[in-house]
Design a protein around this motif. Sequence first.
Motif, mmCIF file in Angstrom:
data_model
loop_
_atom_site.group_PDB
_atom_site.id
_atom_site.type_symbol
_atom_site.label_atom_id
_atom_site.label_comp_id
_atom_site.label_asym_id
_atom_site.label_seq_id
_atom_site.Cartn_x
_atom_site.Cartn_y
_atom_site.Cartn_z
ATOM 1 N N GLN A 1 -3.572 -8.236 1.321
ATOM 2 C CA GLN A 1 -3.172 -6.975 1.137
ATOM 3 C C GLN A 1 -2.523 -6.506 2.583
ATOM 4 O O GLN A 1 -3.060 -6.183 3.372
ATOM 5 C CB GLN A 1 -4.534 -5.918 1.374
ATOM 6 C CG GLN A 1 -5.427 -7.140 -0.259
ATOM 7 C CD GLN A 1 -6.375 -5.965 -1.132
ATOM 8 O OE1 GLN A 1 -6.000 -4.652 -0.849
ATOM 9 N NE2 GLN A 1 -7.818 -6.807 -1.102
ATOM 10 N N THR B 1 0.289 -5.916 -3.902
ATOM 11 C CA THR B 1 0.906 -4.747 -4.216
ATOM 12 C C THR B 1 1.772 -5.054 -6.429
ATOM 13 O O THR B 1 1.603 -4.031 -6.874
ATOM 14 C CB THR B 1 2.072 -4.527 -3.628
ATOM 15 O OG1 THR B 1 3.308 -5.381 -3.480
ATOM 16 C CG2 THR B 1 1.361 -4.049 -2.495
ATOM 17 N N THR C 1 2.570 2.719 -5.015
ATOM 18 C CA THR C 1 1.271 1.569 -4.355
ATOM 19 C C THR C 1 2.755 1.960 -3.087
ATOM 20 O O THR C 1 2.073 1.885 -1.422
ATOM 21 C CB THR C 1 2.585 -0.103 -4.363
ATOM 22 O OG1 THR C 1 4.185 0.201 -5.081
ATOM 23 C CG2 THR C 1 1.761 -0.350 -5.705
ATOM 24 N N ASP D 1 5.225 -1.968 0.867
ATOM 25 C CA ASP D 1 4.289 -1.726 0.108
ATOM 26 C C ASP D 1 5.569 -3.523 -0.717
ATOM 27 O O ASP D 1 4.519 -3.445 -2.016
ATOM 28 C CB ASP D 1 4.055 -1.250 -1.060
ATOM 29 C CG ASP D 1 5.713 -0.299 -2.219
ATOM 30 O OD1 ASP D 1 6.666 -0.783 -0.738
ATOM 31 O OD2 ASP D 1 5.733 -0.431 -2.956
#
Length: 380
Positions: A290, A310, A322, A329
């Motif tokens: 992430q 994402t 996002t 993102d």
Amino acid sequence: MKPRYLFNFITIIIVYSALTFYIGWNSWVWLHSIFGLEEKWIYGFIVCLISFSYIIGHFIKKIPLFKIVGSFWFGLMQYAILILPLSNLIALVLIFTGLSTPSVINWVGGVVFIFLVILFIFGVFNAYSPVVRNFSLVIPKQIGELTQLRIAMASDMHFGRLSGIRHVRRLVREINALNPDIILLPGDIIDDDPVPFTQKKMGNVMKELSAPFGVYGVLGNHEYYGGGIPKFLQEMERIGITILMDQVIKINDSLYLAGRKDKTDRNRLPIDALLTDIDPSLPLIMMDHQPSEITQAQENRVDILLSGHTHRGQMAPNHLITKRIFENDWGYLQKGQLHSIVSSGYGFWGPPLRIGSRSEIIQIQVTFLNSEVTSEIAGR
């Protein structure tokens, strides 16, 4: 269950059921008008079964059809919610202008149906037809005789029921064709449960991934959701893919590769604790599923941060969400010495649809230069 969680659960079910009813009612009006459909209770049962198929499939894993149908339903639901209010408004305006109600319903419903079919065909094509995106980076660190490094990266494959054996073969073929020096897989390799991955013998195909410096990955949130991490790790070890779990290793005695546990794991180490014993003169590449700690990575001298998660929203206009959640993102962001690259992913979660995004493999050409050469180039 705590009262607050129970209240939230009931609220979600009520809202979800109301939206399902709205979609089902619109579909019924059109089907009744154009085909003369009469069995509304049978129709209602079918819509209810379809709308809750994903949840049913979670408990009845021996019948994968439920989860497959439920996945497609999520895609249909999103775009139906976006399109139907507009179509209802247009239909009302046309009816008030004096046009025949059955004709308006037939034509407006038909246009919506055709639009959704085209949208789904386009989305499925984007999901199963990966592209290769290329990035070229310069790291101002000279590391002996190694002056360049070609990285192949793929994240969020979600291999399982819908992202299946053919998609695995496509991944292996595309990545090996790039002749990478190292292959990196930053998380969500499987879609929750490792059983479909092992049953379909996808590992035997992934075993063919080849690079001189090896194949490495990290855990994503979906490996945690499936609750089968030990079995997953065993399978990865069998096929020669090293999963780094808050670990730092040295590659070719020339650079560091760090792999973090996913943010889902409450016991994962902070970046500064993970990188306490590294030599800062050597390049440092980090995988973190992430892209939520870009600033911390930059502050701790990470040179390249590779992430996924994402999906770039996967289905537009989700990318607007996002973009607000993550500093980066999708794509490339430089922050100080840090080069952040976030992939939209090779696979998909839920419906095999990509609208406004594309299944992708990342190729990164890294050039290492000493500080004197870098300063000379910058001064020209």
